[in-house]
Write an enzyme that holds these catalytic residues in place. Sequence first.
Site, mmCIF file in Angstrom:
data_model
loop_
_atom_site.group_PDB
_atom_site.id
_atom_site.type_symbol
_atom_site.label_atom_id
_atom_site.label_comp_id
_atom_site.label_asym_id
_atom_site.label_seq_id
_atom_site.Cartn_x
_atom_site.Cartn_y
_atom_site.Cartn_z
ATOM 1 N N ARG A 30 0.817 -1.223 0.000
ATOM 2 C CA ARG A 30 0.000 0.000 0.000
ATOM 3 C C ARG A 30 0.850 1.273 0.000
ATOM 4 O O ARG A 30 0.455 2.282 0.578
ATOM 5 C CB ARG A 30 -0.974 0.035 1.185
ATOM 6 N N PHE A 36 -2.918 -2.395 -3.910
ATOM 7 C CA PHE A 36 -3.910 -3.304 -3.320
ATOM 8 C C PHE A 36 -5.202 -3.158 -4.122
ATOM 9 O O PHE A 36 -6.007 -2.264 -3.880
ATOM 10 C CB PHE A 36 -4.151 -2.940 -1.850
ATOM 11 N N LYS A 88 -14.935 -3.525 1.800
ATOM 12 C CA LYS A 88 -13.679 -3.541 1.056
ATOM 13 C C LYS A 88 -12.706 -2.542 1.684
ATOM 14 O O LYS A 88 -13.119 -1.535 2.274
ATOM 15 C CB LYS A 88 -13.926 -3.174 -0.414
ATOM 16 N N ASP A 89 -11.429 -2.824 1.522
ATOM 17 C CA ASP A 89 -10.397 -1.990 2.117
ATOM 18 C C ASP A 89 -10.474 -0.549 1.623
ATOM 19 O O ASP A 89 -10.740 -0.308 0.449
ATOM 20 C CB ASP A 89 -9.021 -2.554 1.791
ATOM 21 N N ARG A 90 -10.214 0.370 2.514
ATOM 22 C CA ARG A 90 -10.221 1.788 2.127
ATOM 23 C C ARG A 90 -8.963 2.158 1.342
ATOM 24 O O ARG A 90 -9.053 2.773 0.282
ATOM 25 C CB ARG A 90 -10.316 2.673 3.379
#
Length: 356
Positions: A30, A36, A88-90
């Site tokens: 990241r 990502f 979902k990932d930020r």
Amino acid sequence: MSDPGFPLPAGLQLDWVYALGEPRCHGVIRTVPEDFIVEEEIGFSPDGEGHHAWLHIRKRNTNTEWLARELANLADVPLSEVGYAGLKDRHAVTSQVFTVNLSGKAEPDWQQLASDDIAFLEIDRHGRKLKRGALRENRFTLTLRELAGECCDIEQRLQRIAAEGVPNYFGEQRFGHDFGNLAMAAAMFRGEWRESVRHKRSLYLSAARSYLFNKVLSARVADGSWHRALPGEALMQEGSTSCFSVRLIGSEIEKRVAAGQLHPTGPLWGKGRPTSLADALAFELQVLEGEDFWKAGLEKAGMEQERRSLRLPVKKFEWHWLDETTLQLQFALPPGAYATSLLREIAVIANAASRG
């Protein structure tokens, strides 16, 4: 109101055994959101009619829950009328589907929310709200940078993962920052905190179940049985959540487990008796001896016994070295699985997005 801080109970096992041994290589992920990438595969298409807007959205550096609120506000509907399959990932680039119930409402101009970080890939109609977990898989493209240290065994680790999968641990996200979700569950069980917000209560209870599951799985990894069946094993069929228990493990069951058609399981604790039998049940109860605080708390909260696969198969797994210190991974995981469970077996990975 933010949740108060509560201490974690002493003596918790919060480090889990590695299937491939603790990595001595380290790296970073990241550095940019594009390191990502997650693409959601729902597994079905919108039916083209109905009261629910079907919105396939690609977002960058954007929280799922925040975007759901923005969609609800634009459509002038309660947040509960917005559906999505999972969080979902930020700090990532992710694509996922949202549904918005527009019954009795005019459809808004969704493009009002479009920006450099939010793009509408598809706008359609569907007859039902999208429910949590209603997806086939998540496809990942992850880029690991600054790999250094003793990295000579990475290729061997990648090949083992492709062939065997990885232990299906719940990831650090489940437990919250500094295991805060687990601390809140303990406070609830002690009667020090009553959580009135439903989804938060569910989050804390899930953290407690996940802790017990990870502890059992870690013990199975330590004795090498996480990907083979013990007598009395509750086995889960690949691609399903249904289980059946087998008291005696014959050659046919062994072959199906080795081929990845059946997976050993561990307990998601709750009321009732675990569905495992014989040696498998005895193993679980021995590992969880002394964990009556967590077990009783989950039972009192009304949770029911369920099972989760101990093994996480990694599908469509490919890897490419972009340069000597940069590795790109591509793979697919089923719903409820954590990419961090794969990454931890490759290298010790720092999250650049969380660097202060």
